[in-house]
Design an enzyme around this catalytic site. Structure first.
Site, PDB file in Angstrom:
ATOM      1  N   LEU A  92      39.577  40.652  51.315  1.00  0.00           N
ATOM      2  CA  LEU A  92      39.931  39.221  50.878  1.00  0.00           C
ATOM      3  C   LEU A  92      41.207  40.067  50.694  1.00  0.00           C
ATOM      4  O   LEU A  92      42.601  38.826  51.360  1.00  0.00           O
ATOM      5  CB  LEU A  92      39.362  38.447  49.675  1.00  0.00           C
ATOM      6  N   GLY A  93      41.717  40.672  49.893  1.00  0.00           N
ATOM      7  CA  GLY A  93      43.267  41.333  49.735  1.00  0.00           C
ATOM      8  C   GLY A  93      43.172  42.482  48.829  1.00  0.00           C
ATOM      9  O   GLY A  93      42.440  42.924  47.902  1.00  0.00           O
ATOM     10  N   ARG A  94      44.524  42.831  48.924  1.00  0.00           N
ATOM     11  CA  ARG A  94      44.584  43.837  48.325  1.00  0.00           C
ATOM     12  C   ARG A  94      45.476  43.863  46.882  1.00  0.00           C
ATOM     13  O   ARG A  94      46.679  42.308  46.930  1.00  0.00           O
ATOM     14  CB  ARG A  94      45.038  44.929  48.737  1.00  0.00           C
ATOM     15  N   GLY A  95      45.702  44.511  45.536  1.00  0.00           N
ATOM     16  CA  GLY A  95      47.062  44.326  44.557  1.00  0.00           C
ATOM     17  C   GLY A  95      47.535  45.284  44.771  1.00  0.00           C
ATOM     18  O   GLY A  95      46.588  46.369  44.665  1.00  0.00           O
ATOM     19  N   GLY A  96      48.039  45.530  43.215  1.00  0.00           N
ATOM     20  CA  GLY A  96      48.671  46.538  42.605  1.00  0.00           C
ATOM     21  C   GLY A  96      47.602  46.534  41.615  1.00  0.00           C
ATOM     22  O   GLY A  96      47.252  47.985  41.211  1.00  0.00           O
ATOM     23  N   MET A  97      46.294  45.815  41.007  1.00  0.00           N
ATOM     24  CA  MET A  97      45.440  46.652  40.294  1.00  0.00           C
ATOM     25  C   MET A  97      43.686  46.716  41.130  1.00  0.00           C
ATOM     26  O   MET A  97      43.372  47.462  40.512  1.00  0.00           O
ATOM     27  CB  MET A  97      44.581  44.845  39.675  1.00  0.00           C
TER      28      MET A  97
ATOM     29  N   VAL B 182      39.925  43.292  46.856  1.00  0.00           N
ATOM     30  CA  VAL B 182      38.710  41.994  46.594  1.00  0.00           C
ATOM     31  C   VAL B 182      37.912  42.007  47.620  1.00  0.00           C
ATOM     32  O   VAL B 182      38.858  41.783  48.979  1.00  0.00           O
ATOM     33  CB  VAL B 182      39.665  40.937  46.007  1.00  0.00           C
TER      34      VAL B 182
ATOM     35  N   LYS C 284      35.373  42.321  43.269  1.00  0.00           N
ATOM     36  CA  LYS C 284      37.207  43.046  42.828  1.00  0.00           C
ATOM     37  C   LYS C 284      37.105  44.353  42.150  1.00  0.00           C
ATOM     38  O   LYS C 284      36.293  44.910  41.149  1.00  0.00           O
ATOM     39  CB  LYS C 284      37.995  42.115  41.847  1.00  0.00           C
TER      40      LYS C 284
ATOM     41  N   ASP D 234      50.127  37.369  33.974  1.00  0.00           N
ATOM     42  CA  ASP D 234      50.383  37.267  35.141  1.00  0.00           C
ATOM     43  C   ASP D 234      50.048  35.871  36.062  1.00  0.00           C
ATOM     44  O   ASP D 234      49.168  36.420  37.379  1.00  0.00           O
ATOM     45  CB  ASP D 234      50.037  39.082  35.708  1.00  0.00           C
TER      46      ASP D 234
END
Length: 280
Positions: A4-9, A12, A27, A123
């Protein structure tokens, strides 16, 4: 099932809960790998997860479960049909005032619910605001920085917060409080009304921080085509000094509610159009 997605944390995935036969979002907090069930950090993670689970509000994404897999902590959450506010504005441009106020009201009510339980989001940004095809607004990643532990995140070099939407006091190293969340709301409303990032289209973190700590987000008061009560609200939320910033949920609600007429349907139509275009 799919990414579904990627981020700094972390990353998902959409997954299937095989016991209950439902879709969920998983996540993986890859920024804090290396945990074991015997670590003190794991106990803290569990405590914070329980605090998040106590936030029962339709505007806050529901946390179903948590655990650790091969040293990587994970959260199992409600999966949302729709898109993020970031994607919606990128696709649709500035939102009509009723839709923007509907989203803002949804964020404000979710923040109030979290703060009432003693949880600060830390955030608030458009990519953490989900908008569904039914016009519902859901705040995601509530308290995630605290959940994972700021010290562990800092060791990995991941930034807690997004410079375009990060409160000035957080940039100065002060531990963010509820006032920082209200600043994030103001910055999100600025984006929705103007279609512009608060500090322009630049990826230079230094330049963004210089502007944020210098002149700050440009005032909207006096901008043509906007209700001045709404423009004034954004300016009050985006004050650099947290001591002078508007942090009263009642004032936020009283300003937004009269401007939301028809906003839920407008928002739903925009989301459905975006989802359809993405599918095509």
């Amino acid at each position: 099932m799919r990414l579904l997605g990627r981020g700094g944390m972390g990353v998902v995935y959409e997954a299937e809960d095989t016991r209950l036969g439902r879709r969920v979002a998983v996540k993986m907090l890859t920024a804090v790998e290396g945990l074991t069930a015997q670590d003190a950090a794991w106990e803290r993670f569990q405590r914070e997860a329980r605090a998040l689970a106590r936030i029962e509000h339709p505007g806050v994404v529901t946390l179903y479960d948590n655990g650790v897999h091969d040293g990587t902590p994970y959260l199992v959450m409600q999966v949302l049909d729709g898109t993020s506010l970031a994607e919606l504005v990128l696709h649709s441009g500035p939102l009509p005032v009723p839709a923007a106020c509907t989203v803002a009201l949804g964020i404000a009510e979710a923040l109030e619910a979290g703060h009432h339980k003693g949880v600060v989001h830390r955030d608030v940004k458009p990519s953490n605001v989900g908008t569904t095809r039914g016009g519902r607004v859901v705040l995601q990643d509530f308290g995630l920085a605290r959940l994972a532990g700021e010290a562990a995140i800092t060791r990995t070099g991941a930034l807690i917060g997004t410079p375009q939407f990060m409160a000035p006091e957080a940039m100065r190293g002060v531990l963010p409080g509820p006032a920082a969340d209200w600043y994030g709301l103001g910055a999100c409303v600025f984006l929705m009304l103007t279609g512009e990032l608060p500090f322009g289209q630049t990826a230079d973190v230094g330049a963004i921080m210089e502007r944020a700590l210098g002149d700050g987000i440009r005032p909207l008061t006096g901008t043509g085509g906007l209700p001045q009560s709404l423009a004034g609200l954004v300016d009050e939320l985006c004050r650099q000094d947290p001591e002078r910033r508007l942090v009263d949920p009642r004032v936020v609600r009283d300003t937004l509610v009269p401007l939301t007429y028809g906003g839920t349907q407008t928002l739903a139509d925009l989301v459905k159009r975006h989802v359809r275009d993405e599918a095509v």
